[in-house]
Motif scaffolding. Structure first.
Motif, PDB file in Angstrom:
ATOM      1  N   UNK A   1       0.844  -1.194   0.000  1.00  0.00           N
ATOM      2  CA  UNK A   1       0.000   0.000   0.000  1.00  0.00           C
ATOM      3  C   UNK A   1       0.881   1.246   0.000  1.00  0.00           C
ATOM      4  N   UNK A   2       1.925   1.202   0.788  1.00  0.00           N
ATOM      5  CA  UNK A   2       2.837   2.355   0.836  1.00  0.00           C
ATOM      6  C   UNK A   2       3.623   2.496  -0.466  1.00  0.00           C
ATOM      7  N   UNK A   3       3.984   1.379  -1.089  1.00  0.00           N
ATOM      8  CA  UNK A   3       4.639   1.458  -2.400  1.00  0.00           C
ATOM      9  C   UNK A   3       3.672   2.009  -3.449  1.00  0.00           C
ATOM     10  N   UNK A   4       2.405   1.677  -3.309  1.00  0.00           N
ATOM     11  CA  UNK A   4       1.410   2.227  -4.244  1.00  0.00           C
ATOM     12  C   UNK A   4       1.342   3.747  -4.105  1.00  0.00           C
ATOM     13  N   UNK A   5       1.415   4.246  -2.869  1.00  0.00           N
ATOM     14  CA  UNK A   5       1.427   5.707  -2.683  1.00  0.00           C
ATOM     15  C   UNK A   5       2.650   6.318  -3.391  1.00  0.00           C
ATOM     16  N   UNK A   6       3.799   5.659  -3.252  1.00  0.00           N
ATOM     17  CA  UNK A   6       5.034   6.174  -3.855  1.00  0.00           C
ATOM     18  C   UNK A   6       4.910   6.230  -5.379  1.00  0.00           C
ATOM     19  N   UNK A   7       4.467   5.130  -5.968  1.00  0.00           N
ATOM     20  CA  UNK A   7       4.336   5.101  -7.432  1.00  0.00           C
ATOM     21  C   UNK A   7       3.260   6.094  -7.890  1.00  0.00           C
ATOM     22  N   UNK A   8       2.178   6.164  -7.156  1.00  0.00           N
ATOM     23  CA  UNK A   8       1.078   7.045  -7.558  1.00  0.00           C
ATOM     24  C   UNK A   8       1.523   8.505  -7.580  1.00  0.00           C
ATOM     25  N   UNK A   9       2.252   8.924  -6.547  1.00  0.00           N
ATOM     26  CA  UNK A   9       2.681  10.325  -6.556  1.00  0.00           C
ATOM     27  C   UNK A   9       3.774  10.544  -7.592  1.00  0.00           C
ATOM     28  N   UNK A  10       4.660   9.551  -7.780  1.00  0.00           N
ATOM     29  CA  UNK A  10       5.768   9.721  -8.715  1.00  0.00           C
ATOM     30  C   UNK A  10       5.267   9.887 -10.147  1.00  0.00           C
ATOM     31  N   UNK A  11       4.242   9.120 -10.507  1.00  0.00           N
ATOM     32  CA  UNK A  11       3.722   9.174 -11.876  1.00  0.00           C
ATOM     33  C   UNK A  11       2.433   9.980 -11.976  1.00  0.00           C
TER      34      UNK A  11
ATOM     35  N   UNK B   1      -1.288  10.401   6.956  1.00  0.00           N
ATOM     36  CA  UNK B   1      -0.126   9.777   6.308  1.00  0.00           C
ATOM     37  C   UNK B   1       0.109  10.243   4.876  1.00  0.00           C
ATOM     38  N   UNK B   2      -0.934  10.348   4.045  1.00  0.00           N
ATOM     39  CA  UNK B   2      -0.685  10.679   2.632  1.00  0.00           C
ATOM     40  C   UNK B   2       0.072  11.990   2.437  1.00  0.00           C
ATOM     41  N   UNK B   3      -0.041  12.921   3.377  1.00  0.00           N
ATOM     42  CA  UNK B   3       0.687  14.186   3.230  1.00  0.00           C
ATOM     43  C   UNK B   3       2.177  13.922   3.063  1.00  0.00           C
ATOM     44  N   UNK B   4       2.672  12.923   3.769  1.00  0.00           N
ATOM     45  CA  UNK B   4       4.084  12.589   3.655  1.00  0.00           C
ATOM     46  C   UNK B   4       4.467  12.079   2.278  1.00  0.00           C
ATOM     47  N   UNK B   5       3.479  11.591   1.541  1.00  0.00           N
ATOM     48  CA  UNK B   5       3.721  11.112   0.176  1.00  0.00           C
ATOM     49  C   UNK B   5       3.405  12.206  -0.850  1.00  0.00           C
ATOM     50  N   UNK B   6       2.877  13.309  -0.390  1.00  0.00           N
ATOM     51  CA  UNK B   6       2.482  14.365  -1.326  1.00  0.00           C
ATOM     52  C   UNK B   6       1.135  14.109  -1.969  1.00  0.00           C
ATOM     53  N   UNK B   7       0.282  13.374  -1.274  1.00  0.00           N
ATOM     54  CA  UNK B   7      -1.048  13.065  -1.818  1.00  0.00           C
ATOM     55  C   UNK B   7      -2.106  13.783  -0.965  1.00  0.00           C
ATOM     56  N   UNK B   8      -2.913  14.647  -1.583  1.00  0.00           N
ATOM     57  CA  UNK B   8      -3.957  15.336  -0.817  1.00  0.00           C
ATOM     58  C   UNK B   8      -4.946  14.331  -0.221  1.00  0.00           C
ATOM     59  N   UNK B   9      -5.370  14.576   1.017  1.00  0.00           N
ATOM     60  CA  UNK B   9      -6.259  13.608   1.652  1.00  0.00           C
ATOM     61  C   UNK B   9      -7.324  14.313   2.480  1.00  0.00           C
TER      62      UNK B   9
END
Lengths: 371, 363
Positions: free
Chosen positions: A182-192, A222-230
């Motif tokens: 799930x955390x890797x999905x956040x990483x890929x999602x924000x990266x792309x 948590x998503x803020x740390x990945x750069x994902x608005x939540x």
């Protein structure tokens, strides 16, 4: 870990619209909902609750190996499910029976899985792009992210054509947030910058382990740390679930990248029919959530808008018919043939499958062909 | 993991991917990394793989390469050198440093109709992706009852002989050969590497493509006109009469060296290049064993519950009355791969292979 001032709520447990600055922002969406869609929210929540209870009964009567109840989570699922467009893709976990129903899945196919007849087997493109259930916790989040990368590579993001721009929504639970995938999905999602909505149903329990063991901070932080608005919503408020998902999917489709929604809800029943929730949680906790029941709340709202007793009676009858029909069709399900084990392990011809299928055929034939 | 991803590189990849995708560029048939024209060329396996990948990228715009450091760097072994330059950052994708993420998103891309080719940087780094490979990738076609195909290739540089640190010299193929739903192949020559990578990418099933990294640099002929053999076919690569020896990947050249040496001593060894580990093409092997009556299976991997064990069991079942001796396994020891200074003692070499041959002949 439960409702705070940060939790967005549009419909209060007493069935009245919330009058707050944050709620005000979503008021145009709520005011724009036509009566038939509001009625569909109620109808779907009620029908799926009846189906869910009936499926639990079927398990208790030995007709299913297992059932996965969704009781109490109807608003989170129905609101978000109706917010998606036909071209969007949905990656469920394994409790999103209402979303599947909304997208066009025959819910008896879910039963077939839990009756031991299939591992899913439906064709997502034939059932509103509702993908198969995934039982390994959180694995589907990466599939959804990869799918969303593909949508982006196809150029179906941010064109402004609302019949073509496509988003992907993935469901997962509070337990899943601890998984690496799930955390890797956040990483890929924000990266792309994928066109994707992460929809977390925080039902407060991962089987017997409370959400406080998964996280000391609210999960939507948590998503803020990945750069994902939540945003965190009251997941038992079907209007909040609908309005926030609508907004998030629009953002994803228009090329703004991934969004994250934490819906606070509660699993009123067991994790599955295999566990006993009285062993790990207190009655008063369950009772407090019973008072926040999503269907009762929405019924009060609809009655306040003038919905008639006749409407609710018709929906109740429809729900009972739906459940009875599911029971009838469950009992009529045919078992697969033993040879079907070999049929789809590979897409292309495979000598081991050919050999073992042939061996089983002749082995069974040795017993008179009717083993 | 040996290398880190520069976050700014990931962002620029996204930007150029979007820009490129909207430009509607075709597959890039004029790419410099493509080898044009036919005939036989001499090149190392790494170059043959590079050319095979370029050919696959040019042939089908749904083919994507994904992995760590495969873009501007060209991969830690330079197998993808210049491919991002030639085909664009939307086709040759530097990913975040997360193997499960690479495989999991490749699955999603395959669901969307793409044909991802994932690079796992080193053999020992495949395990963070093991769950997505074995519980998802391998089972999704069956779970969908055939309506979903999973054309995903996972390239894995594997094996020893390169003097590297822990996790960089392993042979983990048995884990995947044990998993229904996967196909496994391993080329031993530049020619096979060039063709088999293209055939693996063309397969609608998931293929684990094990690249013997100690064979990346020796040169060999590549016939650019025809592969000559199906992806899953095994092949007799040296004729002999006394003993059959079989292996895959880097072991094949070792077996040929052993056979040449044995010939000087009067022993005639037949060598079989397995090429495919799942499924295994047993017919050429069984035909050989029926003639020689003896079989030695050689592999770098630990011998316990290995591909070699499976071959020994199957040949014993199917050629029992032709065998003059038990099937002998020559393997790595059942220890973790040792520090590099000990790899010479750990890995089977020509002497250990010939010792296995002697044992087979002693019955």
């Amino acid at each position: 870990m439960s409702h705070t001032a940060e939790t967005l709520q549009l419909l209060a447990p007493d069935g009245r619209l919330v009058d707050s600055e944050r709620a005000e922002r979503y008021r145009p969406v709520v005011d724009g909902l036509d009566e038939s869609l509001l009625q569909s929210f109620h109808r779907t929540m009620t029908v799926i609750r009846a189906f869910d209870i009936e499926a639990g009964n079927l398990q208790r009567q030995g007709q299913l190996a297992l059932w996965i109840p969704s009781l109490g989570q109807e608003a989170a699922q129905v609101g978000s499910g109706y917010a998606a467009r036909p071209q969007d893709h949905i990656f469920p976990a394994y409790r999103e029976h209402a979303v599947g129903h909304i997208r066009g899945l025959d819910v008896v196919q879910i039963i077939a899985m839990l009756r031991g007849l299939s591992h899913g087997g439906w064709v997502p493109e034939e059932v509103g792009n509702f993908h198969l259930y995934t039982l390994v916790i959180g694995s589907q989040t990466l599939h959804a992210t990869g799918y969303a990368m593909g949508v982006q590579f196809d150029g179906l993001v941010g064109t402004g054509d609302e019949t073509r721009d496509t988003a992907v929504m993935v469901y997962f639970g509070d337990g899943a947030t601890s998984q690496g995938d799930v955390n890797e999905a956040f990483v890929f999602a924000q990266s792309y910058a994928t066109p994707q909505v992460f929809f977390l149903q925080n039902n407060h329990w991962a089987i017997s382990v409370p959400v406080s063991v998964q996280s000391r901070t609210p999960l939507f932080h948590r998503p803020a740390g990945f750069g994902i608005p939540s945003v965190q919503i009251d997941g038992n408020d079907v209007l909040a679930s609908y309005a926030v998902t609508l907004e998030s999917l629009d953002a994803a489709r228009s090329g703004e990248g991934p969004r994250f929604i934490e819906a606070l809800t509660y699993r009123m029943g067991a994790h599955t029919t295999s566990d006993d929730p009285t062993k790990y949680r207190a009655d008063d906790e369950v009772e407090s959530w019973r008072r926040r029941d999503p269907i009762a709340r929405f019924e009060t709202y609809l009655r306040g808008r003038g919905a008639s007793d006749q409407f609710f009676a018709e929906v109740a009858a429809e729900a009972a018919d739906f459940a009875a029909d599911a029971r009838r069709r469950t009992l009529a399900l045919e078992p697969p043939t033993a040879e079907s084990m070999f049929a789809h392990v590979y897409s292309e011809q495979h000598p081991v499958m050919d050999t073992q299928r042939e061996w089983l055929r002749s082995y069974e034939a040795a017993f008179g062909g009717d083993a | 993991m040996t290398d880190t991803l520069d976050a700014s590189a990931a962002v620029s990849t996204t930007t150029s991917a979007t820009a490129h995708a909207t430009s509607g560029d075709a597959a890039g048939a004029s790419a410099a990394s493509l080898i044009t024209g036919g005939g036989v060329r001499t090149m190392p396996m790494a170059k043959a793989l590079n050319a095979g990948l370029a050919a696959a990228l040019a042939a089908d715009e749904k083919v994507l390469l994904m992995g760590e450091d495969i873009g501007p760097l060209g991969g830690v072994f330079r197998v993808t050198e210049n491919l991002q330059r030639d085909f664009g950052a939307h086709r040759v994708i530097d990913t975040p440093l997360a193997e499960s993420g690479i495989i999991g998103t490749a699955i999603g891309l395959a669901m969307r109709g793409y044909r991802p080719v994932c690079e796992i940087q080193f053999d020992g780094f495949i395990f963070p992706g093991f769950d997505q490979i074995t519980t998802q990738l391998a089972k999704l076609t069956a779970r969908h009852e055939g309506s979903l195909r999973m054309p995903v290739v996972i390239r894995v540089p594997y094996g020893g002989h390169i003097g590297a640190v822990e996790h960089h010299q392993e042979s983990p193929e048995a884990y995947f050969a044990h998993t229904p739903g996967l196909r496994l192949v391993s080329p031993a020559t530049p020619h096979d590497a060039y063709w088999m990578i293209q055939e693996a990418i063309a397969s609608d099933d998931p293929v684990l493509f094990f690249e013997p990294k100690s064979r990346y640099w020796p040169k060999g002929p590549v016939d650019l006109d025809a592969s000559g053999l199906a992806l899953h076919a095994s092949r007799i690569v040296r004729r002999g009469t006394d003993v059959t020896v079989v292996g895959h990947g880097a072991m094949v050249s070792m077996l040929l060296d052993a056979a040449a040496l044995a010939e000087e001593e009067g022993t005639s060894i037949e060598v079989v290049d397995l090429r495919s580990l799942s499924p295994i093409d047993y017919e050429p092997l069984l035909e050989s064993v029926r003639r020689t009556g003896r079989l030695v299976v050689a592999q770098e991997a630990p011998g316990g519950v290995s591909v070699g064990s499976e071959i020994a069991a199957t040949v014993s079942e199917r050629a029992f009355f032709s065998l003059e001796a038990p099937v002998i396994r020559v393997s790595g020891f059942d220890t973790p791969f040792p520090p590099a200074k000990l790899e010479g003692a750990y890995l089977p070499d020509v002497d250990r292979i010939l010792d296995g041959v002697d044992r087979a002949l002693s019955y």
